[in-house]
Motif scaffolding. Sequence first.
Motif, PDB file in Angstrom:
ATOM      1  N   ARG A 198     -33.268 -15.835 -17.094  1.00 60.24           N
ATOM      2  CA  ARG A 198     -32.392 -16.180 -18.206  1.00 60.24           C
ATOM      3  C   ARG A 198     -31.709 -14.910 -18.700  1.00 60.24           C
ATOM      4  O   ARG A 198     -32.298 -13.833 -18.678  1.00 60.24           O
ATOM      5  CB  ARG A 198     -33.193 -16.835 -19.335  1.00 60.24           C
ATOM      6  CG  ARG A 198     -33.797 -18.180 -18.927  1.00 60.24           C
ATOM      7  CD  ARG A 198     -34.673 -18.742 -20.023  1.00 60.24           C
ATOM      8  NE  ARG A 198     -35.228 -20.027 -19.638  1.00 60.24           N
ATOM      9  CZ  ARG A 198     -36.054 -20.721 -20.398  1.00 60.24           C
ATOM     10  NH1 ARG A 198     -36.433 -20.242 -21.578  1.00 60.24           N
ATOM     11  NH2 ARG A 198     -36.530 -21.875 -19.991  1.00 60.24           N
ATOM     12  N   LEU A 199     -30.492 -15.049 -19.161  1.00 58.21           N
ATOM     13  CA  LEU A 199     -29.685 -13.863 -19.416  1.00 58.21           C
ATOM     14  C   LEU A 199     -29.815 -13.274 -20.812  1.00 58.21           C
ATOM     15  O   LEU A 199     -29.374 -12.171 -21.046  1.00 58.21           O
ATOM     16  CB  LEU A 199     -28.211 -14.182 -19.149  1.00 58.21           C
ATOM     17  CG  LEU A 199     -27.883 -14.635 -17.724  1.00 58.21           C
ATOM     18  CD1 LEU A 199     -26.392 -14.816 -17.586  1.00 58.21           C
ATOM     19  CD2 LEU A 199     -28.396 -13.637 -16.709  1.00 58.21           C
ATOM     20  N   THR A 200     -30.368 -14.005 -21.768  1.00 60.65           N
ATOM     21  CA  THR A 200     -30.371 -13.484 -23.120  1.00 60.65           C
ATOM     22  C   THR A 200     -31.656 -12.760 -23.471  1.00 60.65           C
ATOM     23  O   THR A 200     -32.666 -12.849 -22.791  1.00 60.65           O
ATOM     24  CB  THR A 200     -30.163 -14.604 -24.151  1.00 60.65           C
ATOM     25  OG1 THR A 200     -31.259 -15.503 -24.054  1.00 60.65           O
ATOM     26  CG2 THR A 200     -28.867 -15.341 -23.902  1.00 60.65           C
ATOM     27  N   ASP A 201     -31.599 -12.051 -24.601  1.00 64.80           N
ATOM     28  CA  ASP A 201     -32.743 -11.285 -25.052  1.00 64.80           C
ATOM     29  C   ASP A 201     -33.801 -12.153 -25.720  1.00 64.80           C
ATOM     30  O   ASP A 201     -34.925 -11.734 -25.905  1.00 64.80           O
ATOM     31  CB  ASP A 201     -32.297 -10.187 -26.020  1.00 64.80           C
ATOM     32  CG  ASP A 201     -31.517 -10.729 -27.207  1.00 64.80           C
ATOM     33  OD1 ASP A 201     -30.878 -11.788 -27.060  1.00 64.80           O
ATOM     34  OD2 ASP A 201     -31.533 -10.097 -28.276  1.00 64.80           O
ATOM     35  N   LYS A 202     -33.448 -13.407 -26.095  1.00 66.15           N
ATOM     36  CA  LYS A 202     -34.407 -14.277 -26.775  1.00 66.15           C
ATOM     37  C   LYS A 202     -34.942 -15.366 -25.852  1.00 66.15           C
ATOM     38  O   LYS A 202     -36.066 -15.789 -25.978  1.00 66.15           O
ATOM     39  CB  LYS A 202     -33.758 -14.897 -28.013  1.00 66.15           C
ATOM     40  CG  LYS A 202     -33.354 -13.839 -29.039  1.00 66.15           C
ATOM     41  CD  LYS A 202     -32.780 -14.463 -30.296  1.00 66.15           C
ATOM     42  CE  LYS A 202     -32.361 -13.398 -31.293  1.00 66.15           C
ATOM     43  NZ  LYS A 202     -31.781 -13.981 -32.519  1.00 66.15           N
ATOM     44  N   GLY A 203     -34.125 -15.861 -24.947  1.00 63.12           N
ATOM     45  CA  GLY A 203     -34.593 -16.714 -23.871  1.00 63.12           C
ATOM     46  C   GLY A 203     -34.988 -18.130 -24.211  1.00 63.12           C
ATOM     47  O   GLY A 203     -35.563 -18.811 -23.371  1.00 63.12           O
ATOM     48  N   ALA A 204     -34.699 -18.639 -25.396  1.00 66.30           N
ATOM     49  CA  ALA A 204     -35.069 -20.011 -25.744  1.00 66.30           C
ATOM     50  C   ALA A 204     -33.875 -20.937 -25.564  1.00 66.30           C
ATOM     51  O   ALA A 204     -32.733 -20.511 -25.683  1.00 66.30           O
ATOM     52  CB  ALA A 204     -35.545 -20.061 -27.195  1.00 66.30           C
ATOM     53  N   PRO A 205     -34.120 -22.234 -25.272  1.00 67.03           N
ATOM     54  CA  PRO A 205     -33.004 -23.175 -25.200  1.00 67.03           C
ATOM     55  C   PRO A 205     -32.231 -23.207 -26.512  1.00 67.03           C
ATOM     56  O   PRO A 205     -32.763 -22.889 -27.574  1.00 67.03           O
ATOM     57  CB  PRO A 205     -33.701 -24.514 -24.928  1.00 67.03           C
ATOM     58  CG  PRO A 205     -34.958 -24.132 -24.250  1.00 67.03           C
ATOM     59  CD  PRO A 205     -35.391 -22.853 -24.910  1.00 67.03           C
ATOM     60  N   MET A 206     -30.970 -23.624 -26.456  1.00 68.23           N
ATOM     61  CA  MET A 206     -30.034 -23.448 -27.559  1.00 68.23           C
ATOM     62  C   MET A 206     -30.046 -24.593 -28.563  1.00 68.23           C
ATOM     63  O   MET A 206     -30.383 -25.709 -28.228  1.00 68.23           O
ATOM     64  CB  MET A 206     -28.653 -23.284 -26.969  1.00 68.23           C
ATOM     65  CG  MET A 206     -28.639 -22.253 -25.863  1.00 68.23           C
ATOM     66  SD  MET A 206     -27.130 -22.257 -24.883  1.00 68.23           S
ATOM     67  CE  MET A 206     -27.662 -23.289 -23.543  1.00 68.23           C
ATOM     68  N   ASN A 207     -29.659 -24.300 -29.780  1.00 67.61           N
ATOM     69  CA  ASN A 207     -29.632 -25.332 -30.808  1.00 67.61           C
ATOM     70  C   ASN A 207     -28.556 -25.099 -31.856  1.00 67.61           C
ATOM     71  O   ASN A 207     -28.699 -25.490 -33.001  1.00 67.61           O
ATOM     72  CB  ASN A 207     -30.996 -25.457 -31.502  1.00 67.61           C
ATOM     73  CG  ASN A 207     -31.434 -24.157 -32.139  1.00 67.61           C
ATOM     74  OD1 ASN A 207     -30.634 -23.253 -32.356  1.00 67.61           O
ATOM     75  ND2 ASN A 207     -32.723 -24.050 -32.436  1.00 67.61           N
ATOM     76  N   GLY A 208     -27.501 -24.431 -31.482  1.00 66.51           N
ATOM     77  CA  GLY A 208     -26.412 -24.153 -32.417  1.00 66.51           C
ATOM     78  C   GLY A 208     -25.087 -24.728 -31.943  1.00 66.51           C
ATOM     79  O   GLY A 208     -25.040 -25.532 -31.022  1.00 66.51           O
ATOM     80  N   THR A 209     -23.999 -24.301 -32.581  1.00 68.12           N
ATOM     81  CA  THR A 209     -22.658 -24.782 -32.238  1.00 68.12           C
ATOM     82  C   THR A 209     -21.744 -23.606 -31.930  1.00 68.12           C
ATOM     83  O   THR A 209     -21.618 -22.684 -32.737  1.00 68.12           O
ATOM     84  CB  THR A 209     -22.063 -25.596 -33.402  1.00 68.12           C
ATOM     85  OG1 THR A 209     -22.904 -26.708 -33.678  1.00 68.12           O
ATOM     86  CG2 THR A 209     -20.664 -26.094 -33.053  1.00 68.12           C
ATOM     87  N   ALA A 210     -21.105 -23.620 -30.762  1.00 73.49           N
ATOM     88  CA  ALA A 210     -20.138 -22.578 -30.411  1.00 73.49           C
ATOM     89  C   ALA A 210     -18.910 -22.749 -31.292  1.00 73.49           C
ATOM     90  O   ALA A 210     -18.270 -23.797 -31.267  1.00 73.49           O
ATOM     91  CB  ALA A 210     -19.774 -22.695 -28.934  1.00 73.49           C
ATOM     92  N   TRP A 211     -18.543 -21.713 -32.039  1.00 77.24           N
ATOM     93  CA  TRP A 211     -17.521 -21.869 -33.066  1.00 77.24           C
ATOM     94  C   TRP A 211     -16.278 -21.023 -32.831  1.00 77.24           C
ATOM     95  O   TRP A 211     -15.175 -21.422 -33.126  1.00 77.24           O
ATOM     96  CB  TRP A 211     -18.118 -21.531 -34.431  1.00 77.24           C
ATOM     97  CG  TRP A 211     -17.309 -22.010 -35.573  1.00 77.24           C
ATOM     98  CD1 TRP A 211     -16.537 -21.260 -36.427  1.00 77.24           C
ATOM     99  CD2 TRP A 211     -17.168 -23.360 -36.013  1.00 77.24           C
ATOM    100  NE1 TRP A 211     -15.939 -22.064 -37.356  1.00 77.24           N
ATOM    101  CE2 TRP A 211     -16.315 -23.360 -37.128  1.00 77.24           C
ATOM    102  CE3 TRP A 211     -17.687 -24.572 -35.555  1.00 77.24           C
ATOM    103  CZ2 TRP A 211     -15.957 -24.527 -37.794  1.00 77.24           C
ATOM    104  CZ3 TRP A 211     -17.346 -25.738 -36.229  1.00 77.24           C
ATOM    105  CH2 TRP A 211     -16.489 -25.698 -37.326  1.00 77.24           C
TER     106      TRP A 211
END
Length: 382
Positions: A198-211
């Motif tokens: 996984r590419l991010t530093d936190k590695g958890a599945p997402m739960n926000g909105t791309a704004w």
Amino acid sequence: MFRSALIVLALAGVAAVPSAQACDCGGCPPVSCGTTSSTADGSGLLFVRPTGQRGPLRAFDVASGRQRFSLPSGIASADGRRYFAPLAGYAGLRAYDARTGKVLFTSRVIRRGRWFLNGVSANGRNVALEQTKGRMTRFTMFNASRRAVYRTFSLHGWYDVDAVSNDGRRVFLIQYLNSGGYLIRLFDLDRRVLTARRLTDKGAPMNGTAWDAVAAPDGHRLMTLYLRGKGVPEVHTLDLVRGTAVCIDLPSGDPLLVQQYTLALSANGDTLYAANPALGVVATVDLSRQRVVRVDHFPTRAETAPLAPNAVVSHDGRTLYFTAGQSLYAFDAAYHVVRGAYDAGAPIGGLAFSPDDRRLVVVRRDGKVVRLNAATGKAVVG
């Protein structure tokens, strides 16, 4: 696609037209909402997307404020040189010179099925087309310089293109999970392998909105603003060269007010600004250190026509102009002072500095173009 108008400033061929993004820091359906973003360097064109990121494009001359040309729905390269639009029936594409609006070539690419134009590398050389059938996602990679398909691949599951590297050898993908979240994945075209990492530093599945999003013209980085639950905003910075990503937290607030955030990238690509007039903050992000290095506050003001955020940085990096509707604010990056608000008279659709940074061109969403003195915010006649 982003729902609000996407503004792309291309001064000497610089544009910020990112594709849909997702973030492992806490994901959301990509391209679900959005604001506007701008970058600058000097060709004298301001691109306005009245109906969103993938909608028709209108190009205005920064010096005169007159419309130069318009193009059909499509995607521009981040360096502002090329623009691609799908053919009728989605079986091919047409390439344009984004600085003149002239057709460069037309290619059928694939003669069967509906293929969606879904990603363009920053240098405009590589294009990704996508087709979903059942539980399979198919991809076709097209080289715009050679005008030929150079790779095809298929993956089980549902994916979208997030970004394409300048060398065309890597594709960053959004993988939708059965759980309802999604991840950023990297597909290596040479090895034909989907990386497990996984590419991010936190590695958890997402739960926000791309704004909101802004892409570096050199293809190095893609920055996406995400709004997570309870009014928590963060910037997801995707390094397209190293294949890594970092999530950077921004000042938070009321979930409705954080929607007025907008991003702008400095001309040298080192500094990212996140401004929000509803919260009264301008956050300065040092991209080399991958963190917020300063937060400046100013008095908030109720916006008369909110949710059309847009921002632009002057060529010398001294001044940031931003808006969340029809009120304009100017941030002095040297003295960390916010001036304004200046009333544009109608909701704003686009902003651009003149090449000498003395004038600010404002394209209103009612079609009127006004020019302001960048130092005072007052209208300029003639």
